[in-house]
Design an enzyme around this catalytic site. Structure first.
Site, mmCIF file in Angstrom:
data_model
loop_
_atom_site.group_PDB
_atom_site.id
_atom_site.type_symbol
_atom_site.label_atom_id
_atom_site.label_comp_id
_atom_site.label_asym_id
_atom_site.label_seq_id
_atom_site.Cartn_x
_atom_site.Cartn_y
_atom_site.Cartn_z
ATOM 1 N N ARG A 48 43.479 37.420 38.188
ATOM 2 C CA ARG A 48 44.465 38.305 37.767
ATOM 3 C C ARG A 48 45.413 37.395 36.885
ATOM 4 O O ARG A 48 45.663 36.357 37.027
ATOM 5 C CB ARG A 48 45.593 38.844 39.100
ATOM 6 N N HIS A 91 38.015 42.229 30.299
ATOM 7 C CA HIS A 91 37.971 42.329 31.942
ATOM 8 C C HIS A 91 36.599 43.071 32.475
ATOM 9 O O HIS A 91 36.363 44.282 33.005
ATOM 10 C CB HIS A 91 39.160 43.591 32.268
ATOM 11 N N GLU A 148 46.992 45.474 30.312
ATOM 12 C CA GLU A 148 45.678 45.960 30.047
ATOM 13 C C GLU A 148 45.796 47.332 29.919
ATOM 14 O O GLU A 148 46.584 47.997 30.653
ATOM 15 C CB GLU A 148 44.782 45.582 31.041
#
Length: 225
Positions: free
Chosen positions: A132, A181, A161
């Site tokens: 993260r 991601h 994001e």
């Protein structure tokens, strides 16, 4: 949390400059950047949980010296599996040639990696984050990469994001390898996920629900139509 495979793919791609060399070859050029081998280098693992353990095992398979920092339980497990344990996070950041982060994001771990931590890393080191972005102090990684400590980063996660229009400042840095991601999902995982959910729905329809997290709700009588 990313899969160990993606984490390791980013490590190898960064160490051997694969994305840049592929782009150069397709553009009509040839070899430019000389990569570095993994064998004999020190792999730092920050967080010795399920994924951290697998990544550490990959490092051992590549002949790397693995150094771990984690909570007390994780440190004990690392020692039991024959890995070295750092005296503290300061030593981990200072001595790792490749440092891979495998922490869950909680109120305790949010922004736990600071500018001072990153500044301890060596100029030739690689910082890898597939967990993260919020584990790192806001803006600290960009500043650290511009300052040259660490020398490079490979990330699959961002502070905001989705990243559209290449707006994240990490994307403008030549020493940052960034992926959108990708680590949280793959076709195999989607197949398993939706198959599991479908099985749960069928079990509920049969009156035999499984994996119930609030079983007290089953005692509530639903009104008949």
């Amino acid at each position: 949390m990313a899969t160990p495979e993606l984490t390791w793919g980013l490590i190898m791609a960064s160490m051997r400059h694969i994305p840049g060399e592929v782009a150069r070859l397709k553009g009509g050029g040839w070899q430019h950047d000389i990569g570095r081998v993994l064998h004999g280098r020190r792999l730092g693992i920050y967080g010795f949980g399920r994924i951290g353990k697998v990544v550490a095992g990959y490092g051992r398979a590549f002949g790397m010296r693995v150094l771990v920092w984690s909570r007390e339980r994780g440190r004990a497990q690392a020692l039991a599996e024959g890995f070295d344990v750092a005296a503290g996070p300061d030593q981990l950041f200072a001595h790792a040639d490749v440092l891979s982060i495998h922490l869950r994001l909680t109120s305790e771990t949010r922004a736990c990696i600071t500018r001072a931590d990153l500044a301890r890393m060596q100029p030739g080191s690689l910082f890898v984050n597939t967990s993260r972005a919020e584990l790192i102090e806001a803006g600290a990684l960009v500043e650290a990469l511009k300052a040259g400590r660490p020398g490079a980063a490979a990330v699959d996660v961002f502070e905001h994001e989705p990243v559209l229009g290449a707006r994240d400042p990490l994307l403008a840095l030549p020493n940052a390898l960034c992926t959108p991601h990708l680590g949280f999902v793959a076709l195999d995982q989607l197949d398993d996920y939706f198959s599991d959910q479908f099985d749960r729905v069928l079990a509920f329809e049969r009156g035999q629900p499984v994996d119930v997290i609030n079983p007290e709700a089953l005692a509530i009588t639903r009104p008949s139509n």
